[in-house]
Design a protein around this motif. Sequence first.
Motif, mmCIF file in Angstrom:
data_model
loop_
_atom_site.group_PDB
_atom_site.id
_atom_site.type_symbol
_atom_site.label_atom_id
_atom_site.label_comp_id
_atom_site.label_asym_id
_atom_site.label_seq_id
_atom_site.Cartn_x
_atom_site.Cartn_y
_atom_site.Cartn_z
ATOM 1 N N UNK A 108 0.775 -1.225 0.000
ATOM 2 C CA UNK A 108 0.000 0.000 0.000
ATOM 3 C C UNK A 108 0.808 1.277 0.000
ATOM 4 N N UNK A 109 1.724 1.411 -0.929
ATOM 5 C CA UNK A 109 2.439 2.674 -1.141
ATOM 6 C C UNK A 109 3.077 2.649 -2.516
ATOM 7 N N UNK A 110 3.611 3.801 -2.912
ATOM 8 C CA UNK A 110 4.373 3.876 -4.156
ATOM 9 C C UNK A 110 5.842 3.669 -3.788
ATOM 10 N N UNK A 111 6.294 2.446 -3.928
ATOM 11 C CA UNK A 111 7.661 2.124 -3.531
ATOM 12 C C UNK A 111 8.675 2.867 -4.397
ATOM 13 N N UNK A 112 9.821 3.250 -3.798
ATOM 14 C CA UNK A 112 10.358 2.801 -2.507
ATOM 15 C C UNK A 112 9.934 3.640 -1.296
ATOM 16 N N UNK A 114 7.850 4.511 1.810
ATOM 17 C CA UNK A 114 7.060 3.813 2.828
ATOM 18 C C UNK A 114 7.095 2.299 2.691
ATOM 19 N N UNK A 115 8.318 1.774 2.653
ATOM 20 C CA UNK A 115 8.480 0.344 2.879
ATOM 21 C C UNK A 115 8.140 0.065 4.347
ATOM 22 N N UNK A 116 7.573 -1.104 4.611
ATOM 23 C CA UNK A 116 7.357 -1.461 6.004
ATOM 24 C C UNK A 116 5.902 -1.627 6.386
ATOM 25 N N UNK A 125 0.531 11.027 7.925
ATOM 26 C CA UNK A 125 1.260 11.810 8.926
ATOM 27 C C UNK A 125 2.284 12.739 8.276
ATOM 28 N N UNK A 126 2.910 12.273 7.206
ATOM 29 C CA UNK A 126 3.943 13.060 6.541
ATOM 30 C C UNK A 126 3.368 14.166 5.661
ATOM 31 N N UNK A 127 2.061 14.155 5.456
ATOM 32 C CA UNK A 127 1.457 15.151 4.589
ATOM 33 C C UNK A 127 1.653 14.890 3.111
ATOM 34 N N UNK A 128 1.886 13.633 2.725
ATOM 35 C CA UNK A 128 2.069 13.304 1.315
ATOM 36 C C UNK A 128 0.813 13.664 0.521
ATOM 37 N N UNK A 196 11.967 5.456 2.088
ATOM 38 C CA UNK A 196 11.560 5.769 3.461
ATOM 39 C C UNK A 196 10.952 4.514 4.079
ATOM 40 N N UNK A 197 10.916 4.481 5.397
ATOM 41 C CA UNK A 197 10.427 3.307 6.112
ATOM 42 C C UNK A 197 9.226 3.663 6.986
ATOM 43 N N UNK A 198 8.210 2.841 6.877
ATOM 44 C CA UNK A 198 6.958 3.055 7.606
ATOM 45 C C UNK A 198 6.938 2.154 8.833
ATOM 46 N N UNK A 199 7.503 2.659 9.922
ATOM 47 C CA UNK A 199 7.562 1.868 11.153
ATOM 48 C C UNK A 199 6.156 1.555 11.657
#
Length: 306
Positions: A108-112, A114-116, A125-128, A196-199
Amino acid sequence: MRIAFMGTPPFAVPTLAALHAAGHEIACVYTQPPRPAQRGKKLQKSPVQVWAEEHGLPVRTPKSLRNEEAQAEFAALDLDVAVVAAYGLILPQAVLDTPREGCLNVHGSILPRWRGAAPVQRAILAGDAETGVTIMQMDAGLDTGAMRLVEATPIGRKTAGVLTHELAEMGALMMVKVLSDLHAFMPEPQPGDGVTYAAKIDKSEARLDFLPSAAQVERQIRAFNPMPGAFFELDGERYKILAAEIVHPAETVVGAAPGVTLDDALTIACNPGAIRATRVQRAGKPAMEAGELLRGRPIAKGTRLA
């Protein structure tokens, strides 16, 4: 194609349903074991298991795929491909290598980016401005595999719940499209820039901090709706804010510290700007419009919220 499907939460159900409707042979469904849920701690099957059993599909719920017995059972399925959507277990290399076409993931993201584990919440949260879905050829890394198909969607003011549902439906259609002609969607390596990494979301992050700007606070509210719910405490009681609007977005409200109510309508000072809660939920109570809550439990101007 002969497929094993591997998924657990509601996000994964549309993909399983779409594969089934498209006529693929679902050899087996893998999902997390039933877990204790709610106050009674009664074991509850995952949404994927419930759907699979309702449609007569065989289900396996191993606690791990690292042991030889589980890997041998997986290999014996004689798969063309495995489709993975928010499964929750690490796939060892022996599993990744077993299907003839490998393992494909709905991410559920446009990689790379928000991997995770929590790409939807982190994007909000990041305002994307946008996010999307990547159909990825899985490898041993954390969401590092090559991409077969990517599609985007604007975030706007969607909550995590609404956006997750939208991405789940998108991902289901995309996976069916890719599987209809795998060779038309050849894997391409992810870009080296923009990682980026989505903890995983920690429940402590849901406590509202009014020190940032009103825009950031409003994003926190949307990112944690429906779970775990952004909240403040007053007189020892927890209040979740499920929706809010931004007021005075670029102004620092003179004489009001962040976290202090500016009126009796639950308008709360931030830094800068303010938010006005529009939908709230008291602990143990149903969600309601802010006006309804305030009629029964007034919160006066000048009240500090923790």
